[in-house]
Design a protein around this motif. Structure first.
Motif, PDB file in Angstrom:
ATOM      1  N   PHE A   1      -1.358   4.274  25.917  1.00 53.52           N
ATOM      2  CA  PHE A   1      -2.681   4.600  25.077  1.00 53.52           C
ATOM      3  C   PHE A   1      -2.168   5.454  23.731  1.00 53.52           C
ATOM      4  N   GLN A   2      -1.631   6.668  24.079  1.00 51.28           N
ATOM      5  CA  GLN A   2      -1.255   7.271  22.915  1.00 51.28           C
ATOM      6  C   GLN A   2      -0.507   6.676  21.765  1.00 51.28           C
ATOM      7  N   TYR A   3       0.701   5.878  22.237  1.00 57.49           N
ATOM      8  CA  TYR A   3       1.333   4.968  21.237  1.00 57.49           C
ATOM      9  C   TYR A   3       0.536   3.943  20.720  1.00 57.49           C
ATOM     10  N   SER A   4      -0.350   3.377  21.319  1.00 59.22           N
ATOM     11  CA  SER A   4      -1.083   2.304  20.818  1.00 59.22           C
ATOM     12  C   SER A   4      -2.081   2.665  19.972  1.00 59.22           C
ATOM     13  N   ALA A   5      -2.637   4.035  20.196  1.00 56.41           N
ATOM     14  CA  ALA A   5      -3.725   4.535  19.196  1.00 56.41           C
ATOM     15  C   ALA A   5      -2.748   5.048  17.914  1.00 56.41           C
ATOM     16  N   LEU A   6      -1.785   5.618  17.850  1.00 55.68           N
ATOM     17  CA  LEU A   6      -1.042   6.118  16.720  1.00 55.68           C
ATOM     18  C   LEU A   6      -0.568   5.037  16.008  1.00 55.68           C
ATOM     19  N   GLY A   7      -0.080   3.591  16.497  1.00 55.96           N
ATOM     20  CA  GLY A   7       0.027   2.436  15.976  1.00 55.96           C
ATOM     21  C   GLY A   7      -1.208   1.771  15.484  1.00 55.96           C
ATOM     22  N   PHE A   8      -2.195   2.085  15.952  1.00 65.05           N
ATOM     23  CA  PHE A   8      -3.570   0.939  15.468  1.00 65.05           C
ATOM     24  C   PHE A   8      -3.294   0.006  16.181  1.00 65.05           C
ATOM     25  N   ASN A   9      -2.709  -0.119  17.289  1.00 69.18           N
ATOM     26  CA  ASN A   9      -2.474  -1.399  17.938  1.00 69.18           C
ATOM     27  C   ASN A   9      -3.390  -1.626  19.303  1.00 69.18           C
ATOM     28  N   SER A  10      -4.212  -2.476  18.996  1.00 64.58           N
ATOM     29  CA  SER A  10      -5.618  -2.700  20.003  1.00 64.58           C
ATOM     30  C   SER A  10      -5.263  -4.026  21.020  1.00 64.58           C
ATOM     31  N   HIS A  11      -3.926  -4.356  20.929  1.00 63.02           N
ATOM     32  CA  HIS A  11      -3.795  -5.635  21.870  1.00 63.02           C
ATOM     33  C   HIS A  11      -4.265  -5.373  23.244  1.00 63.02           C
ATOM     34  N   LYS A  12      -4.881  -6.088  23.945  1.00 65.54           N
ATOM     35  CA  LYS A  12      -5.547  -5.764  25.332  1.00 65.54           C
ATOM     36  C   LYS A  12      -4.650  -5.744  26.129  1.00 65.54           C
ATOM     37  N   ILE A  13      -3.406  -6.306  26.173  1.00 61.89           N
ATOM     38  CA  ILE A  13      -2.760  -6.028  27.398  1.00 61.89           C
ATOM     39  C   ILE A  13      -1.823  -4.788  27.548  1.00 61.89           C
ATOM     40  N   HIS A  14      -2.139  -3.909  26.537  1.00 62.18           N
ATOM     41  CA  HIS A  14      -1.620  -2.452  26.712  1.00 62.18           C
ATOM     42  C   HIS A  14      -2.963  -1.526  27.170  1.00 62.18           C
ATOM     43  N   LEU A  15      -4.127  -2.075  26.713  1.00 66.76           N
ATOM     44  CA  LEU A  15      -5.187  -1.128  27.085  1.00 66.76           C
ATOM     45  C   LEU A  15      -6.100  -1.693  27.950  1.00 66.76           C
ATOM     46  N   ASP A  16      -6.502  -2.726  28.226  1.00 64.46           N
ATOM     47  CA  ASP A  16      -7.530  -3.391  29.393  1.00 64.46           C
ATOM     48  C   ASP A  16      -6.774  -3.887  30.488  1.00 64.46           C
ATOM     49  N   ARG A  17      -6.819  -3.182  31.613  1.00 59.16           N
ATOM     50  CA  ARG A  17      -6.225  -3.760  32.802  1.00 59.16           C
ATOM     51  C   ARG A  17      -6.538  -5.097  33.307  1.00 59.16           C
ATOM     52  N   GLY A  18      -7.975  -5.102  33.268  1.00 59.74           N
ATOM     53  CA  GLY A  18      -8.600  -6.540  33.606  1.00 59.74           C
ATOM     54  C   GLY A  18      -8.252  -7.555  33.085  1.00 59.74           C
TER      55      GLY A  18
ATOM     56  N   SER B   1       0.715  -1.306   0.036  1.00 61.81           N
ATOM     57  CA  SER B   1      -0.002   0.036   0.195  1.00 61.81           C
ATOM     58  C   SER B   1       0.940   1.356  -0.039  1.00 61.81           C
ATOM     59  N   ASN B   2       0.283   2.336  -0.595  1.00 57.33           N
ATOM     60  CA  ASN B   2       1.063   3.530  -0.331  1.00 57.33           C
ATOM     61  C   ASN B   2       0.579   4.378   0.826  1.00 57.33           C
ATOM     62  N   GLU B   3       1.474   4.713   1.781  1.00 51.29           N
ATOM     63  CA  GLU B   3       1.401   5.422   3.057  1.00 51.29           C
ATOM     64  C   GLU B   3       2.009   6.890   2.867  1.00 51.29           C
ATOM     65  N   GLN B   4       1.282   7.894   3.389  1.00 48.90           N
ATOM     66  CA  GLN B   4       1.853   9.042   3.516  1.00 48.90           C
ATOM     67  C   GLN B   4       2.470   9.438   4.948  1.00 48.90           C
ATOM     68  N   CYS B   5       3.924   9.887   4.828  1.00 55.11           N
ATOM     69  CA  CYS B   5       4.392  10.487   6.113  1.00 55.11           C
ATOM     70  C   CYS B   5       3.677  11.598   6.779  1.00 55.11           C
ATOM     71  N   SER B   6       2.394  11.432   6.976  1.00 59.39           N
ATOM     72  CA  SER B   6       1.686  12.654   7.402  1.00 59.39           C
ATOM     73  C   SER B   6       2.221  13.600   8.367  1.00 59.39           C
ATOM     74  N   PRO B   7       2.433  14.715   8.143  1.00 57.32           N
ATOM     75  CA  PRO B   7       2.704  16.066   8.950  1.00 57.32           C
ATOM     76  C   PRO B   7       1.903  15.738  10.241  1.00 57.32           C
ATOM     77  N   THR B   8       0.641  15.616  10.241  1.00 52.72           N
ATOM     78  CA  THR B   8      -0.275  15.467  11.367  1.00 52.72           C
ATOM     79  C   THR B   8       0.276  14.463  12.200  1.00 52.72           C
ATOM     80  N   MET B   9       0.283  13.215  11.792  1.00 53.73           N
ATOM     81  CA  MET B   9       0.669  12.078  12.330  1.00 53.73           C
ATOM     82  C   MET B   9       2.183  12.390  13.229  1.00 53.73           C
ATOM     83  N   VAL B  10       3.013  12.759  12.676  1.00 55.38           N
ATOM     84  CA  VAL B  10       4.387  13.284  12.885  1.00 55.38           C
ATOM     85  C   VAL B  10       4.348  14.161  14.175  1.00 55.38           C
TER      86      VAL B  10
END
Length: 277
Positions: free
Chosen positions: A178-195, A12-21
């Protein structure tokens, strides 16, 4: 031991988005105005371009999206990051478009005394559309394990003090994870769900993303030592947990810089080797 190589690739083509940076800069508590279109992307900041587009209904049971490449169902519900390597062969310009190629490089299945396990290696390549070779080649090695019974973790006492000339302490909190997980679209529960982390995985708290630890090491090299990484190899030995201090260290060797991350008990959690210029 069985090993299989899967040739299927996603491109896929991805932009090195200034907003994301700028959002990465904000997460790192840096002046966002310093990172504008046309500037060179700092080494290690490319992680947001590796994120996949896995649909919610296609996530693993633990929430892991596969990061661009779906990991096949091997009947192993637990997933941990074992390590990664990254080679920087060129620059990526903020605002530019790059071609991302991702594929499963290998799957190794084996049986141990603790039960079945698998080692899955994923490779990502980021090539600026005007370039003939990738600017960045990164491999990520994941360890898949069978289900575990939650157990209470005993408290440890701190070991000997860390005596290294170059060191920095970081306390990763829920917001940073949370911010790192969100920026990387990583929803692994060990990072986000304490329970989930505590009751299903048997962990004491949320786990710090392995990629976040690598990013913090890269930033330590860039901002503290004022050096530019050309390659890095990271090995994860033990998890790091939310709200617990971790200490980044660097020691110069003949072949490059040796990096380590110590947990809140001053035990080694991460080892890394890096080449710089």
């Amino acid at each position: 031991m069985q090993e299989s190589i899967l040739e299927s690739k996603t491109q896929s083509n991805e932009q090195c988005s200034p907003t994301m940076v700028r959002r990465v800069a904000a997460m790192l508590d840096l002046d966002t105005r310093s990172f504008s279109e046309g500037a060179i992307l700092p080494k290690g900041w490319h992680f947001f371009m590796l994120a996949g587009e896995t649909r919610k209904s296609e996530l693993r049971q633990d929430g892991f999206p596969g990061l661009g490449v779906p990991i096949p169902n091997l009947g192993l519900p637990r997933l941990l990051l074992g390590g990664r390597t990254a080679s920087y062969n060129g620059d990526i310009i903020i605002g530019s478009v790059v071609e991302k190629t991702s594929f499963i490089k290998s799957i190794v299945e084996k049986t141990t005394n603790s039960g079945p396990m698998a080692i899955v290696t994923i490779q990502h390549e980021l090539r600026p559309v005007a370039a003939s070779i990738p600017a960045i080649i990164e491999t990520q090695t994941y360890i898949l394990l069978s289900a575990s019974t939650a157990s209470k973790n005993s408290e440890k006492t701190s070991s000997q003090p860390i005596e290294t000339e170059h060191q920095q302490q970081v306390i990763p909190d829920e917001t940073l994870i949370f911010q790192y997980s969100a920026l990387g679209f990583n929803s692994h529960k060990i990072h986000l769900d304490r329970g989930y982390a505590q009751n299903v995985e048997g962990l004491p708290d949320l786990v710090v993303n392995g990629g976040l630890t690598t990013l913090l090491l890269s930033e330590f090299i860039r901002t503290h030592l004022k050096l530019e990484i050309t390659a890095i190899k990271v090995k994860h030995i033990a998890p790091l947990y939310c709200n617990r201090p971790m200490t980044l260290t660097a020691e110069q060797k003949e072949t490059g810089w040796e990096l380590k991350v110590f947990d809140d008990n001053n035990e080694i959690a991460v080892e890394a080797e890096t080449n710089v210029k």
